[in-house]
Design a protein around this motif. Sequence first.
Motif, PDB file in Angstrom:
ATOM      1  N   HIS A  89       1.908 -22.339  12.529  1.00 16.70           N
ATOM      2  CA  HIS A  89       2.349 -21.652  13.747  1.00 16.70           C
ATOM      3  C   HIS A  89       1.380 -22.007  14.868  1.00 16.70           C
ATOM      4  O   HIS A  89       0.167 -21.856  14.709  1.00 16.70           O
ATOM      5  CB  HIS A  89       2.337 -20.129  13.562  1.00 16.70           C
ATOM      6  CG  HIS A  89       3.252 -19.637  12.497  1.00 16.70           C
ATOM      7  ND1 HIS A  89       4.509 -19.154  12.771  1.00 16.70           N
ATOM      8  CD2 HIS A  89       3.109 -19.555  11.156  1.00 16.70           C
ATOM      9  CE1 HIS A  89       5.083 -18.786  11.652  1.00 16.70           C
ATOM     10  NE2 HIS A  89       4.258 -19.021  10.659  1.00 16.70           N
ATOM     11  N   HIS A  90       1.897 -22.476  15.977  1.00 16.84           N
ATOM     12  CA  HIS A  90       1.106 -22.701  17.184  1.00 16.84           C
ATOM     13  C   HIS A  90       1.488 -21.584  18.143  1.00 16.84           C
ATOM     14  O   HIS A  90       2.636 -21.513  18.576  1.00 16.84           O
ATOM     15  CB  HIS A  90       1.398 -24.074  17.795  1.00 16.84           C
ATOM     16  CG  HIS A  90       0.996 -25.195  16.898  1.00 16.84           C
ATOM     17  ND1 HIS A  90      -0.278 -25.704  16.887  1.00 16.84           N
ATOM     18  CD2 HIS A  90       1.687 -25.887  15.950  1.00 16.84           C
ATOM     19  CE1 HIS A  90      -0.350 -26.670  15.995  1.00 16.84           C
ATOM     20  NE2 HIS A  90       0.837 -26.800  15.404  1.00 16.84           N
ATOM     21  N   VAL A  91       0.533 -20.704  18.424  1.00 13.40           N
ATOM     22  CA  VAL A  91       0.829 -19.530  19.236  1.00 13.40           C
ATOM     23  C   VAL A  91      -0.172 -19.417  20.382  1.00 13.40           C
ATOM     24  O   VAL A  91      -1.268 -19.959  20.321  1.00 13.40           O
ATOM     25  CB  VAL A  91       0.825 -18.231  18.395  1.00 13.40           C
ATOM     26  CG1 VAL A  91       1.879 -18.287  17.305  1.00 13.40           C
ATOM     27  CG2 VAL A  91      -0.542 -17.970  17.800  1.00 13.40           C
ATOM     28  N   THR A  92       0.225 -18.700  21.399  1.00 15.44           N
ATOM     29  CA  THR A  92      -0.670 -18.371  22.505  1.00 15.44           C
ATOM     30  C   THR A  92      -0.807 -16.863  22.554  1.00 15.44           C
ATOM     31  O   THR A  92       0.179 -16.149  22.753  1.00 15.44           O
ATOM     32  CB  THR A  92      -0.124 -18.908  23.841  1.00 15.44           C
ATOM     33  OG1 THR A  92       0.008 -20.329  23.737  1.00 15.44           O
ATOM     34  CG2 THR A  92      -1.069 -18.565  24.987  1.00 15.44           C
ATOM     35  N   LEU A  93      -2.028 -16.406  22.354  1.00 16.78           N
ATOM     36  CA  LEU A  93      -2.292 -14.973  22.413  1.00 16.78           C
ATOM     37  C   LEU A  93      -2.381 -14.561  23.878  1.00 16.78           C
ATOM     38  O   LEU A  93      -2.991 -15.270  24.682  1.00 16.78           O
ATOM     39  CB  LEU A  93      -3.604 -14.654  21.693  1.00 16.78           C
ATOM     40  CG  LEU A  93      -3.663 -15.060  20.224  1.00 16.78           C
ATOM     41  CD1 LEU A  93      -5.046 -14.794  19.661  1.00 16.78           C
ATOM     42  CD2 LEU A  93      -2.600 -14.341  19.423  1.00 16.78           C
ATOM     43  N   PRO A  94      -1.790 -13.439  24.236  1.00 12.11           N
ATOM     44  CA  PRO A  94      -1.777 -13.028  25.645  1.00 12.11           C
ATOM     45  C   PRO A  94      -3.166 -12.616  26.130  1.00 12.11           C
ATOM     46  O   PRO A  94      -4.045 -12.291  25.334  1.00 12.11           O
ATOM     47  CB  PRO A  94      -0.815 -11.837  25.647  1.00 12.11           C
ATOM     48  CG  PRO A  94      -0.853 -11.307  24.254  1.00 12.11           C
ATOM     49  CD  PRO A  94      -1.097 -12.489  23.366  1.00 12.11           C
ATOM     50  N   SER A  95      -3.325 -12.612  27.434  1.00 18.24           N
ATOM     51  CA  SER A  95      -4.585 -12.146  28.007  1.00 18.24           C
ATOM     52  C   SER A  95      -4.689 -10.639  27.782  1.00 18.24           C
ATOM     53  O   SER A  95      -3.681  -9.940  27.662  1.00 18.24           O
ATOM     54  CB  SER A  95      -4.662 -12.476  29.490  1.00 18.24           C
ATOM     55  OG  SER A  95      -3.617 -11.843  30.181  1.00 18.24           O
ATOM     56  N   GLN A  96      -5.912 -10.170  27.687  1.00 20.61           N
ATOM     57  CA  GLN A  96      -6.169  -8.743  27.535  1.00 20.61           C
ATOM     58  C   GLN A  96      -7.535  -8.439  28.117  1.00 20.61           C
ATOM     59  O   GLN A  96      -8.293  -9.345  28.440  1.00 20.61           O
ATOM     60  CB  GLN A  96      -6.069  -8.310  26.071  1.00 20.61           C
ATOM     61  CG  GLN A  96      -7.021  -9.013  25.137  1.00 20.61           C
ATOM     62  CD  GLN A  96      -6.846  -8.537  23.702  1.00 20.61           C
ATOM     63  OE1 GLN A  96      -5.772  -8.128  23.296  1.00 20.61           O
ATOM     64  NE2 GLN A  96      -7.908  -8.580  22.936  1.00 20.61           N
ATOM     65  N   SER A  97      -7.835  -7.165  28.247  1.00 22.13           N
ATOM     66  CA  SER A  97      -9.070  -6.774  28.926  1.00 22.13           C
ATOM     67  C   SER A  97     -10.325  -7.157  28.143  1.00 22.13           C
ATOM     68  O   SER A  97     -11.352  -7.472  28.728  1.00 22.13           O
ATOM     69  CB  SER A  97      -9.072  -5.273  29.213  1.00 22.13           C
ATOM     70  OG  SER A  97      -8.930  -4.554  28.008  1.00 22.13           O
ATOM     71  N   GLU A  98     -10.270  -7.151  26.819  1.00 25.04           N
ATOM     72  CA  GLU A  98     -11.407  -7.516  25.976  1.00 25.04           C
ATOM     73  C   GLU A  98     -11.148  -8.858  25.298  1.00 25.04           C
ATOM     74  O   GLU A  98      -9.995  -9.212  25.049  1.00 25.04           O
ATOM     75  CB  GLU A  98     -11.618  -6.449  24.893  1.00 25.04           C
ATOM     76  CG  GLU A  98     -11.979  -5.086  25.437  1.00 25.04           C
ATOM     77  CD  GLU A  98     -13.344  -5.069  26.083  1.00 25.04           C
ATOM     78  OE1 GLU A  98     -14.269  -5.720  25.567  1.00 25.04           O
ATOM     79  OE2 GLU A  98     -13.487  -4.412  27.122  1.00 25.04           O
ATOM     80  N   PRO A  99     -12.190  -9.598  24.953  1.00 25.69           N
ATOM     81  CA  PRO A  99     -11.983 -10.854  24.205  1.00 25.69           C
ATOM     82  C   PRO A  99     -11.326 -10.575  22.848  1.00 25.69           C
ATOM     83  O   PRO A  99     -11.530  -9.516  22.253  1.00 25.69           O
ATOM     84  CB  PRO A  99     -13.405 -11.393  24.015  1.00 25.69           C
ATOM     85  CG  PRO A  99     -14.225 -10.726  25.054  1.00 25.69           C
ATOM     86  CD  PRO A  99     -13.592  -9.379  25.283  1.00 25.69           C
ATOM     87  N   TRP A 100     -10.550 -11.514  22.360  1.00 25.38           N
ATOM     88  CA  TRP A 100      -9.881 -11.384  21.070  1.00 25.38           C
ATOM     89  C   TRP A 100     -10.914 -11.420  19.952  1.00 25.38           C
ATOM     90  O   TRP A 100     -11.871 -12.174  20.000  1.00 25.38           O
ATOM     91  CB  TRP A 100      -8.887 -12.523  20.870  1.00 25.38           C
ATOM     92  CG  TRP A 100      -7.614 -12.318  21.617  1.00 25.38           C
ATOM     93  CD1 TRP A 100      -7.331 -12.729  22.884  1.00 25.38           C
ATOM     94  CD2 TRP A 100      -6.457 -11.616  21.158  1.00 25.38           C
ATOM     95  NE1 TRP A 100      -6.063 -12.337  23.238  1.00 25.38           N
ATOM     96  CE2 TRP A 100      -5.507 -11.659  22.202  1.00 25.38           C
ATOM     97  CE3 TRP A 100      -6.134 -10.965  19.982  1.00 25.38           C
ATOM     98  CZ2 TRP A 100      -4.247 -11.069  22.073  1.00 25.38           C
ATOM     99  CZ3 TRP A 100      -4.879 -10.384  19.864  1.00 25.38           C
ATOM    100  CH2 TRP A 100      -3.958 -10.434  20.899  1.00 25.38           C
TER     101      TRP A 100
END
Length: 83
Positions: A25-36
Amino acid sequence: MAAPIAIHLEFGGGAELLFDGVKEHHVTLPSQSEPWDVKQLLVWIQRNLLRERPELFVQADSVRPGILVLINDADWELMGYEY
């Protein structure tokens, strides 16, 4: 704010069957206030990719015992992750 991040996930050894039989799976994690982090990634995987029998993949807030998690080809337990 953490920017979106593109990652490559691979499931094997039968785990791919929980993800509609798809190994990669090639995915893009969405932006969020804290780092993943890995814990957040597991929640995202469960909500967005896991298709059946979540009890075979996750236990509480981590992967089930016996599932080997590699990050850049290194065992995450050897890298100090204990999620």
